[in-house]
Design a protein around this motif. Sequence first.
Motif, short mmCIF file in Angstrom:
data_model
loop_
_atom_site.label_atom_id
_atom_site.label_comp_id
_atom_site.label_asym_id
_atom_site.label_seq_id
_atom_site.Cartn_x
_atom_site.Cartn_y
_atom_site.Cartn_z
N ALA A 63 0.81 -1.23 0.00
CA ALA A 63 0.00 0.00 0.00
C ALA A 63 0.83 1.26 0.00
CB ALA A 63 -0.92 0.01 1.21
N GLY A 64 1.96 1.23 0.71
CA GLY A 64 2.73 2.44 0.95
C GLY A 64 2.22 3.16 2.18
N PRO A 65 3.02 4.05 2.74
CA PRO A 65 2.65 4.72 3.99
C PRO A 65 1.67 5.87 3.77
CG PRO A 65 4.80 5.48 3.24
CD PRO A 65 4.38 4.41 2.29
N GLY A 66 1.09 6.33 4.88
CA GLY A 66 0.26 7.53 4.86
C GLY A 66 -1.11 7.38 4.23
N LYS A 67 -1.66 6.18 4.24
CA LYS A 67 -2.94 5.92 3.60
C LYS A 67 -4.07 5.85 4.64
CE LYS A 67 -1.31 5.22 -0.63
NZ LYS A 67 0.11 5.50 -0.44
N SER A 68 -5.30 6.04 4.15
CA SER A 68 -6.47 5.77 4.98
C SER A 68 -6.95 4.36 4.68
CB SER A 68 -7.59 6.79 4.70
OG SER A 68 -8.05 6.71 3.36
N TRP A 69 -7.16 3.59 5.74
CA TRP A 69 -7.52 2.17 5.63
C TRP A 69 -8.87 1.90 6.26
CZ3 TRP A 69 -4.08 -2.01 4.14
CH2 TRP A 69 -2.78 -1.62 3.84
N LEU A 70 -9.65 1.04 5.63
CA LEU A 70 -10.84 0.45 6.24
C LEU A 70 -10.57 -1.04 6.42
CD1 LEU A 70 -13.84 0.59 7.12
CD2 LEU A 70 -14.45 0.11 4.73
N ASP A 71 -10.56 -1.49 7.67
CA ASP A 71 -10.31 -2.90 7.98
C ASP A 71 -11.65 -3.52 8.41
OD1 ASP A 71 -9.49 -5.38 8.85
OD2 ASP A 71 -8.08 -4.65 10.35
N ILE A 72 -12.20 -4.37 7.55
CA ILE A 72 -13.52 -4.96 7.79
C ILE A 72 -13.40 -6.24 8.60
CG2 ILE A 72 -15.54 -5.99 6.67
CD1 ILE A 72 -14.95 -4.21 4.23
N GLY A 73 -14.13 -6.30 9.72
CA GLY A 73 -14.07 -7.49 10.57
C GLY A 73 -12.73 -7.60 11.28
N ALA A 74 -12.38 -6.54 12.02
CA ALA A 74 -11.01 -6.41 12.54
C ALA A 74 -10.63 -7.47 13.56
CB ALA A 74 -10.84 -5.02 13.15
N GLY A 75 -11.60 -8.01 14.30
CA GLY A 75 -11.31 -9.11 15.23
C GLY A 75 -10.24 -8.76 16.25
N GLY A 76 -9.12 -9.46 16.18
CA GLY A 76 -8.01 -9.20 17.10
C GLY A 76 -7.11 -8.07 16.67
N GLY A 77 -7.47 -7.38 15.58
CA GLY A 77 -6.71 -6.21 15.15
C GLY A 77 -5.81 -6.43 13.96
N PHE A 78 -5.98 -7.57 13.30
CA PHE A 78 -5.13 -7.88 12.15
C PHE A 78 -5.91 -7.73 10.84
CE2 PHE A 78 -3.90 -10.61 15.76
CZ PHE A 78 -2.73 -9.95 16.08
N PRO A 79 -5.38 -6.98 9.89
CA PRO A 79 -4.07 -6.33 9.91
C PRO A 79 -4.05 -4.91 10.48
CG PRO A 79 -5.03 -6.05 7.74
CD PRO A 79 -6.03 -6.87 8.55
N GLY A 80 -5.22 -4.29 10.74
CA GLY A 80 -5.29 -2.87 10.97
C GLY A 80 -4.44 -2.30 12.08
N LEU A 81 -4.44 -2.92 13.26
CA LEU A 81 -3.67 -2.36 14.37
C LEU A 81 -2.17 -2.48 14.15
CD1 LEU A 81 -5.55 -3.23 17.70
CD2 LEU A 81 -5.06 -0.97 16.75
N VAL A 82 -1.75 -3.55 13.51
CA VAL A 82 -0.32 -3.70 13.19
C VAL A 82 0.11 -2.59 12.23
CG1 VAL A 82 1.43 -5.18 12.14
CG2 VAL A 82 -0.35 -6.19 13.57
N LEU A 83 -0.72 -2.33 11.23
CA LEU A 83 -0.43 -1.27 10.27
C LEU A 83 -0.38 0.10 10.97
CD1 LEU A 83 -2.82 -2.54 7.48
CD2 LEU A 83 -0.33 -2.73 7.47
N ALA A 84 -1.28 0.31 11.91
CA ALA A 84 -1.31 1.58 12.65
C ALA A 84 -0.03 1.78 13.46
CB ALA A 84 -2.52 1.62 13.57
N ILE A 85 0.46 0.72 14.07
CA ILE A 85 1.69 0.80 14.86
C ILE A 85 2.90 1.05 13.96
CG2 ILE A 85 3.28 -0.55 16.32
CD1 ILE A 85 0.72 -1.92 17.49
N LEU A 86 2.93 0.40 12.82
CA LEU A 86 4.07 0.52 11.91
C LEU A 86 4.07 1.84 11.15
CD1 LEU A 86 4.23 -3.08 10.39
CD2 LEU A 86 5.74 -2.11 12.12
N ASP A 87 2.89 2.41 10.92
CA ASP A 87 2.79 3.61 10.09
C ASP A 87 1.99 4.69 10.80
OD1 ASP A 87 2.68 5.48 8.07
OD2 ASP A 87 1.16 4.41 6.91
N PRO A 88 2.67 5.54 11.58
CA PRO A 88 1.95 6.58 12.33
C PRO A 88 1.29 7.65 11.45
CG PRO A 88 4.33 6.77 12.65
CD PRO A 88 4.10 5.51 11.91
N GLU A 89 1.63 7.66 10.17
CA GLU A 89 1.01 8.63 9.25
C GLU A 89 -0.31 8.12 8.67
OE1 GLU A 89 2.36 11.68 8.96
OE2 GLU A 89 3.77 10.89 10.45
N SER A 90 -0.64 6.87 8.94
CA SER A 90 -1.87 6.28 8.40
C SER A 90 -3.07 6.70 9.23
CB SER A 90 -1.76 4.75 8.41
OG SER A 90 -1.64 4.29 9.75
N ASN A 91 -4.26 6.49 8.66
CA ASN A 91 -5.51 6.61 9.41
C ASN A 91 -6.28 5.31 9.20
OD1 ASN A 91 -5.92 9.41 10.65
ND2 ASN A 91 -5.13 9.88 8.62
#
Length: 206
Positions: A63-91
């Motif tokens: 995807a590249g950094p600094g993107k806005s993401w919609l994570d459907i059915g986030a459950g335990g946070g994968f992939p969304g929370l990992v991406l948030a931790i790795l890329d502070p410029e993301s939303n």
Amino acid sequence: MNQDTRDAFATEFDVSRETLAKLDRYAELLTEWQQRMNLVGPSTLPHIWDRHFRDSAQLLAIAGPGKSWLDIGAGGGFPGLVLAILDPESNITLVESITKKCRFLDTVAHETDTAGHVAVANVRVEALTGSKYDIITARAAASLETLFDWGLRFAGSGTRWILPKGARVQEELASAAKQFHFAHELIPSRTDSDARIVVAKGVKRR
């Protein structure tokens, strides 16, 4: 925790010591909360760095950094929370209908200092309101055609769908193509030789 796998992760994704500490805290919280609710497959818990963190992190390279993401059915946070931790410029918007899982997601976001760019939506995706996103993703939430159906109203002309899929990916693509027009490429997964990541764009109903 498997120290070798953790160190390999840090090297592969060029992760700072500070970011690694946040992922350590995430792993601790996941292990603790897993005793009370089913966040991940129990057999995968000892392999969190490869099966969950690395499997999620590989999407950021696409995807590249600094993107806005919609994570459907986030459950335990994968992939969304990992991406948030790795890329502070993301939303990142995490959609999860189960309230107790949302409490877990909120806790991890606050304890890893990512709450400022993570929104946890405790609704079914069909009831979600909001704008368009750069990236729509989901991990083991539903079939390709169902994800397209759920996410289409959040997709703009430039939106990419980055969707990890297993060995039956060709069946899912064929089924989705009966209802939707879309362009796609398949990227091999770094964590499973049988798995592929579907990168789709231009999704429209037939």
